[in-house]
Design an enzyme around this catalytic site. Structure first.
Site, PDB file in Angstrom:
ATOM      1  N   SER A 119     -24.338 -19.042  51.320  1.00 31.26           N
ATOM      2  CA  SER A 119     -23.444 -20.139  50.956  1.00 31.26           C
ATOM      3  C   SER A 119     -22.376 -20.344  52.017  1.00 31.26           C
ATOM      4  O   SER A 119     -21.753 -21.394  52.062  1.00 31.26           O
ATOM      5  CB  SER A 119     -22.739 -19.825  49.638  1.00 31.26           C
ATOM      6  OG  SER A 119     -23.680 -19.535  48.653  1.00 31.26           O
ATOM      7  N   HIS A 140     -30.186 -23.964  52.088  1.00 29.48           N
ATOM      8  CA  HIS A 140     -29.223 -23.662  51.025  1.00 29.48           C
ATOM      9  C   HIS A 140     -29.575 -24.432  49.761  1.00 29.48           C
ATOM     10  O   HIS A 140     -29.420 -25.646  49.696  1.00 29.48           O
ATOM     11  CB  HIS A 140     -27.806 -24.008  51.513  1.00 29.48           C
ATOM     12  CG  HIS A 140     -26.732 -23.588  50.569  1.00 29.48           C
ATOM     13  ND1 HIS A 140     -25.608 -24.338  50.313  1.00 29.48           N
ATOM     14  CD2 HIS A 140     -26.614 -22.485  49.799  1.00 29.48           C
ATOM     15  CE1 HIS A 140     -24.858 -23.722  49.438  1.00 29.48           C
ATOM     16  NE2 HIS A 140     -25.443 -22.589  49.107  1.00 29.48           N
ATOM     17  N   GLU A 152     -29.616 -28.076  51.319  1.00 32.06           N
ATOM     18  CA  GLU A 152     -28.974 -28.320  52.613  1.00 32.06           C
ATOM     19  C   GLU A 152     -29.797 -27.588  53.672  1.00 32.06           C
ATOM     20  O   GLU A 152     -30.076 -26.396  53.524  1.00 32.06           O
ATOM     21  CB  GLU A 152     -27.539 -27.782  52.603  1.00 32.06           C
ATOM     22  CG  GLU A 152     -26.598 -28.572  51.704  1.00 32.06           C
ATOM     23  CD  GLU A 152     -25.188 -27.994  51.662  1.00 32.06           C
ATOM     24  OE1 GLU A 152     -24.229 -28.766  51.708  1.00 32.06           O
ATOM     25  OE2 GLU A 152     -25.024 -26.755  51.562  1.00 32.06           O
ATOM     26  N   ASN A 190     -20.135 -26.759  49.645  1.00 31.31           N
ATOM     27  CA  ASN A 190     -19.070 -25.787  49.382  1.00 31.31           C
ATOM     28  C   ASN A 190     -17.784 -26.110  50.131  1.00 31.31           C
ATOM     29  O   ASN A 190     -16.691 -25.745  49.687  1.00 31.31           O
ATOM     30  CB  ASN A 190     -19.543 -24.367  49.695  1.00 31.31           C
ATOM     31  CG  ASN A 190     -20.416 -23.836  48.576  1.00 31.31           C
ATOM     32  OD1 ASN A 190     -20.208 -24.182  47.410  1.00 31.31           O
ATOM     33  ND2 ASN A 190     -21.410 -23.037  48.899  1.00 31.31           N
TER      34      ASN A 190
HETATM   35  N1  LIG Z   1     -24.975 -18.061  42.924  1.00 31.45           N
HETATM   36  C1  LIG Z   1     -25.077 -19.305  43.411  1.00 31.45           C
HETATM   37  O1  LIG Z   1     -24.820 -20.310  42.708  1.00 31.45           O
HETATM   38  C2  LIG Z   1     -25.559 -19.519  44.831  1.00 31.45           C
HETATM   39  C3  LIG Z   1     -25.877 -20.814  45.248  1.00 31.45           C
HETATM   40  C4  LIG Z   1     -26.388 -21.010  46.546  1.00 31.45           C
HETATM   41  C5  LIG Z   1     -26.522 -19.915  47.397  1.00 31.45           C
HETATM   42  N2  LIG Z   1     -26.178 -18.664  46.966  1.00 31.45           N
HETATM   43  C6  LIG Z   1     -26.380 -17.549  47.912  1.00 31.45           C
HETATM   44  O2  LIG Z   1     -27.624 -16.932  47.601  1.00 31.45           O
HETATM   45  C7  LIG Z   1     -27.552 -15.519  47.900  1.00 31.45           C
HETATM   46  C8  LIG Z   1     -27.911 -14.735  46.662  1.00 31.45           C
HETATM   47  O3  LIG Z   1     -26.996 -15.055  45.641  1.00 31.45           O
HETATM   48  P1  LIG Z   1     -27.312 -14.755  44.100  1.00 31.45           P
HETATM   49  O4  LIG Z   1     -26.295 -15.512  43.327  1.00 31.45           O
HETATM   50  O5  LIG Z   1     -28.762 -14.926  43.831  1.00 31.45           O
HETATM   51  O6  LIG Z   1     -26.960 -13.188  44.020  1.00 31.45           O
HETATM   52  P2  LIG Z   1     -27.458 -12.111  42.951  1.00 31.45           P
HETATM   53  O7  LIG Z   1     -26.422 -11.039  42.969  1.00 31.45           O
HETATM   54  O8  LIG Z   1     -27.823 -12.763  41.652  1.00 31.45           O
HETATM   55  O9  LIG Z   1     -28.845 -11.567  43.601  1.00 31.45           O
HETATM   56  C9  LIG Z   1     -28.937 -10.862  44.790  1.00 31.45           C
HETATM   57  C10 LIG Z   1     -30.182  -9.984  44.690  1.00 31.45           C
HETATM   58  O10 LIG Z   1     -30.506  -9.472  45.987  1.00 31.45           O
HETATM   59  C11 LIG Z   1     -31.018  -8.169  45.812  1.00 31.45           C
HETATM   60  N3  LIG Z   1     -30.932  -7.472  47.096  1.00 31.45           N
HETATM   61  C12 LIG Z   1     -29.833  -6.974  47.724  1.00 31.45           C
HETATM   62  N4  LIG Z   1     -30.202  -6.459  48.912  1.00 31.45           N
HETATM   63  C13 LIG Z   1     -31.542  -6.633  49.042  1.00 31.45           C
HETATM   64  C14 LIG Z   1     -32.513  -6.348  50.050  1.00 31.45           C
HETATM   65  N5  LIG Z   1     -32.154  -5.755  51.196  1.00 31.45           N
HETATM   66  N6  LIG Z   1     -33.796  -6.689  49.822  1.00 31.45           N
HETATM   67  C15 LIG Z   1     -34.162  -7.297  48.689  1.00 31.45           C
HETATM   68  N7  LIG Z   1     -33.298  -7.612  47.694  1.00 31.45           N
HETATM   69  C16 LIG Z   1     -32.001  -7.284  47.886  1.00 31.45           C
HETATM   70  C17 LIG Z   1     -30.187  -7.563  44.697  1.00 31.45           C
HETATM   71  O11 LIG Z   1     -30.890  -6.479  44.090  1.00 31.45           O
HETATM   72  C18 LIG Z   1     -30.017  -8.782  43.769  1.00 31.45           C
HETATM   73  O12 LIG Z   1     -31.040  -8.816  42.775  1.00 31.45           O
HETATM   74  C19 LIG Z   1     -26.151 -15.287  48.445  1.00 31.45           C
HETATM   75  O13 LIG Z   1     -26.180 -15.362  49.847  1.00 31.45           O
HETATM   76  C20 LIG Z   1     -25.351 -16.439  47.847  1.00 31.45           C
HETATM   77  O14 LIG Z   1     -24.214 -16.773  48.616  1.00 31.45           O
HETATM   78  C21 LIG Z   1     -25.720 -18.445  45.713  1.00 31.45           C
END
Ligand SMILES: NC(=O)c1ccc[n+]([C@@H]2O[C@H](COP(=O)([O-])OP(=O)(O)OC[C@H]3O[C@@H](n4cnc5c(N)ncnc54)[C@H](O)[C@@H]3O)[C@@H](O)[C@H]2O)c1
Length: 293
Positions: A119, A140, A152, A190
């Site tokens: 993000s 994204h 994006e 964002n």
């Molecule tokens: N939450 C949102 O609304 C949103 C929206 C767009 C982008 N993002 C981005 O997406 C990414 C993930 O966010 P999220 O909300 O899904 O987080 P989350 O905490 O729900 O999930 C992250 C997952 O990654 C896993 N993980 C960590 N290290 C790992 C590795 N080395 N190999 C495999 N799995 C691994 C964890 O076990 C966890 O299940 C972030 O970069 C976040 O900024 C989030």
């Protein structure tokens, strides 16, 4: 190059949705999580979501079956070696992402395209952990991925034009509307959304109004589908806090600075819906109650 096989790393909130839409679009998808339990949890979550879509009539039973046959999970990163595209959706932390991409760089063939769903983190800084900056970009997605139409597509100064165009087409193939942007923290959405969310927390902190009244105001006064504090609970307070810090580091503007209340809630583990508690208490998920502050 046709994208046939996609690797998705991380199967949390975002990775599970990305895995699902790639499988629905006809790609074979290998999802990687850190433990067998999380692989299992991720796959069960996707199965449930597809079943719900069939119940609602937005997906046929045959389409669901086809999507399921294209899905596999693993804990082993080296199994992603022959993917055409790897999409990363792990925790929003630069060292973890750099380490992952550096490992993937030595595992995958030179043709594999790498994309991050970050993000806020600099795509260039992640790409520099690899020897393929030309085949590296940001994709994204938005939460919930199967529902939200936008993606994006983020180019760095080093991304090959052909790779970028191919990923714009790939976004369309997933049923999304791609918008093109450059590698600046927050990209488009964002950059505009995060200061608004932080201002809602500041308004609460300053006693302008209650949690419910802040949310009601933006829903009923501005026609937003949900209020900013509910949205923060959906996005994750930890994720928003991290994004805000990255944007503040880059721009040094107050509007990107995370308010103390947000920091305290993250330190307490009140990270929103996924933690069962954020600005609302989700003990009864169908009837969230505003927390007492
Ligand atoms: N939450 C949102 O609304 C949103 C929206 C767009 C982008 N993002 C981005 O997406 C990414 C993930 O966010 P999220 O909300 O899904 O987080 P989350 O905490 O729900 O999930 C992250 C997952 O990654 C896993 N993980 C960590 N290290 C790992 C590795 N080395 N190999 C495999 N799995 C691994 C964890 O076990 C966890 O299940 C972030 O970069 C976040 O900024 C989030």
């Amino acid at each position: 190059m046709a994208i046939e096989k996609v690797g998705v790393v991380g199967c949390g909130l975002m990775g599970s949705g990305i895995t699902q839409v790639c499988a629905q679009a006809g790609c074979s998808v290998l999802m990687r999580e850190v433990s067998p339990e999380l692989v299992e949890k991720g796959l069960r979550g996707i199965e449930k979501n597809l079943a719900r879509m069939v119940e609602k009539g937005t997906l046929s039973a045959a389409e669901r079956e086809r999507a399921l046959t294209r899905l596999l999970g693993t804990t082993r990163l080296d199994e992603l070696k022959d993917c055409d595209l790897v999409i990363e959706a792990i925790v929003e932390q630069l060292p973890a992402k750099r380490e992952l991409f550096s490992s993937l760089d030595s595992i995958c063939g030179p043709q594999t395209i790498f994309a991050s769903n970050t993000s806020s983190i600099s795509i260039t800084e992640m790409a520099s952990a690899t020897k393929r900056p030309g085949r590296f970009l940001g994709l994204h997605f938005f939460n919930p991925v199967p529902v939200m139409k936008l993606v994006e597509v983020i180019r760095t100064i080093a991304t090959d034009a052909a790779v970028f165009d191919e990923m714009v087409e790939f976004g369309k193939r997933l049923g999304k509307t791609p918008v093109c942007t450059s590698d600046r923290p927050g990209f488009i959405v964002n950059r505009l959304l995060v200061p608004y969310l932080l201002d809602a927390v500041r308004a609460l902190e300053e006693g302008v109004a209650s949690i419910v009244d802040v949310d009601q105001s933006m829903k009923l006064g501005c026609g937003h589908p949900m209020g900013p504090l509910t949205l923060l609970d959906f996005v994750g307070l930890d994720t928003t806090y991290y994004i805000a810090n990255v944007m503040f580091d880059e721009f040094k503007e107050r509007r990107f600075a995370p308010p103390p209340l947000l920091k305290r809630m993250v330190l307490a583990g009140w990270n929103g819906r996924k933690a069962g508690r954020g600005f609302y208490d989700y003990s009864d998920p169908k009837n969230p109650k505003p927390i007492e502050l």
